[in-house]
Motif scaffolding. Structure first.
Motif, PDB file in Angstrom:
ATOM      1  N   GLU A 128       0.840  -1.208   0.000  1.00 28.64           N
ATOM      2  CA  GLU A 128       0.000   0.000   0.000  1.00 28.64           C
ATOM      3  C   GLU A 128       0.870   1.251   0.000  1.00 28.64           C
ATOM      4  O   GLU A 128       0.485   2.287  -0.533  1.00 28.64           O
ATOM      5  CB  GLU A 128      -0.931  -0.018   1.220  1.00 28.64           C
ATOM      6  N   THR A 168      -4.531   0.302  -7.879  1.00 26.20           N
ATOM      7  CA  THR A 168      -3.869  -1.007  -7.830  1.00 26.20           C
ATOM      8  C   THR A 168      -3.106  -1.297  -9.129  1.00 26.20           C
ATOM      9  O   THR A 168      -2.512  -2.364  -9.262  1.00 26.20           O
ATOM     10  CB  THR A 168      -4.895  -2.131  -7.551  1.00 26.20           C
ATOM     11  N   ARG A 190      -6.367  -2.085  -1.341  1.00 25.82           N
ATOM     12  CA  ARG A 190      -6.840  -0.804  -0.832  1.00 25.82           C
ATOM     13  C   ARG A 190      -6.029   0.326  -1.464  1.00 25.82           C
ATOM     14  O   ARG A 190      -4.813   0.183  -1.625  1.00 25.82           O
ATOM     15  CB  ARG A 190      -6.647  -0.805   0.680  1.00 25.82           C
ATOM     16  N   VAL A 191      -6.698   1.395  -1.815  1.00 32.47           N
ATOM     17  CA  VAL A 191      -6.004   2.526  -2.429  1.00 32.47           C
ATOM     18  C   VAL A 191      -6.414   3.825  -1.723  1.00 32.47           C
ATOM     19  O   VAL A 191      -7.409   3.846  -1.000  1.00 32.47           O
ATOM     20  CB  VAL A 191      -6.300   2.613  -3.946  1.00 32.47           C
ATOM     21  N   HIS A 206     -11.302   0.610  -2.359  1.00 30.85           N
ATOM     22  CA  HIS A 206     -10.691  -0.637  -2.844  1.00 30.85           C
ATOM     23  C   HIS A 206     -10.868  -0.769  -4.344  1.00 30.85           C
ATOM     24  O   HIS A 206     -11.891  -0.353  -4.896  1.00 30.85           O
ATOM     25  CB  HIS A 206     -11.343  -1.838  -2.160  1.00 30.85           C
TER      26      HIS A 206
END
Ligand code: DAH
Length: 339
Positions: A128, A168, A190-191, A206
């Motif tokens: 992440e 992602t 998760r972003v 997400h």
């Protein structure tokens, strides 16, 4: 009088106590200062000499019975309390057992994984906390590229090379750097984006990224894969690809599904058109392949990316994205019967 004492003794034998207070009042009743035993002891001087022996013995038996009973009751109570300490309250009813519920984001993520794994995609993950190369530069977004503005980025402290990934797509790069084609992978995760929080957008959400690289992958393969996916997930069999722009794909498209216009909600969420945008996609730009040491003359591929919250909101008719992060049990419990 001896008969009366015998009655007391059988009363003592039959006595049961549920707690310390009951044991104490039992003790006071028989063995206390003004208790039954002392009353008999006081009576002793009035008993005729020929009966003193029998009376004395009976009172002694009564005293022993009362004392033994108090000790036994205390031991019994202590041992049940010890058991409670180990096992909890054994007298409590065993049902109903509360079962938890999977979070709707996890439910939808698992559905997406299942659908793509059925056609040979594996699952890959990345960090992440990313660097500039994997989140931007390798994806054909060099420094000062205006498209970087499309994604408001959280940087870690003052180092512009360390950031929270904004999509992602960074996992695409990592996967291509470490694996040789053929590649078929999806990357859920998760972003983070520095966006104002509202009913429609959040700073944490997400995505699922998809990547397919092989020798003769075409745009038709992309469209067919996405059509299969939307049929499986939404049960809808009409999609359209609208030309769009992403730096990492060429050509690029946005995917709409035909949602229909059956209910008032359908009108509202599709703004009266019947169509809904669900993801971005395209053919992987040759620059991106090159950045990841894959020869674009030999290989081609497609990629796509979608937001999990958006899809969950459509599937479950959730009107506000903030619901996913508030941990309100009234919301979460509604997903109990789902997988
Ligand atoms: N990364 C894009 C975003 O966050 C989504 C996306 C679009 C991913 C097109 C892709 C793609 O792989 O081909 O908005």
């Amino acid at each position: 009088m001896v008969d009366k004492i015998k009655e007391h003794i059988s009363e003592i034998e039959a006595f049961q106590a549920r707690n310390m207070e009951e044991i104490e009042s039992f003790r006071i009743k028989y063995l206390g200062k003004k208790g039954i035993l002392n009353q008999y002891f006081a009576e002793f001087k009035n008993v005729s000499n020929d009966q003193k022996k029998d009376f004395g013995q009976a009172v002694n038996t009564l005293k022993n019975a009362a004392q033994d009973k108090v000790t036994a009751l205390k031991e019994q109570l202590e041992s049940t309390q010890e058991e409670k300490g180990i096992y909890g309250d054994l007298s409590r009813p065993g049902e109903p057992v509360e079962i938890g519920a999977r979070h709707p984001i996890s439910i939808v993520k698992n559905q997406i994984i299942e659908i793509f794994s059925n056609i040979g995609f594996n699952v890959s993950e990345g960090p992440e906390i990313e660097d500039d190369w994997h989140n931007f530069t390798a994806l054909n977004l060099p420094e000062y590229h205006p498209a970087r503005d499309m994604q408001d980025t959280f940087f870690i402290q003052t180092n512009p090379d360390v950031l929270l990934r904004t999509h992602t797509s960074s996992v695409q790069v990592r996967y291509m750097e470490e694996n040789k084609p053929p590649i078929r992978t999806i990357s859920p995760g998760r972003v983070f984006r520095n966006e104002a929080i509202s009913a429609r957008s959040h700073c944490i959400f997400h995505q699922v990224e998809g990547l397919y690289i092989d020798k003769t992958v075409s745009f038709a393969d992309l469209k067919q894969t996405l059509l299969y996916f939307t049929k499986q997930l939404f049960g809808k069999s009409k999609i359209r690809l609208r030309p769009s722009y992403f730096p990492f794909t060429e050509p690029s498209a946005e995917v709409d599904i035909y949602w229909g216009l059956e209910t008032e909600t359908d009108y509202r969420i599709t703004k009266g058109t019947g169509w809904l945008e669900i993801m971005g996609c395209g053919m992987v730009d040759p620059n991106v392949l090159q950045n990841c040491n894959i020869d674009p003359a030999e290989y081609s591929g497609f990629a796509f990316g979608m937001g999990i919250e958006r899809i969950a909101m459509l599937l479950y008719q959730i009107g506000d994205i903030r619901m996913f992060y508030e941990n309100d049990l009234r919301f979460l419990e509604q997903f109990k019967s789902s997988i």
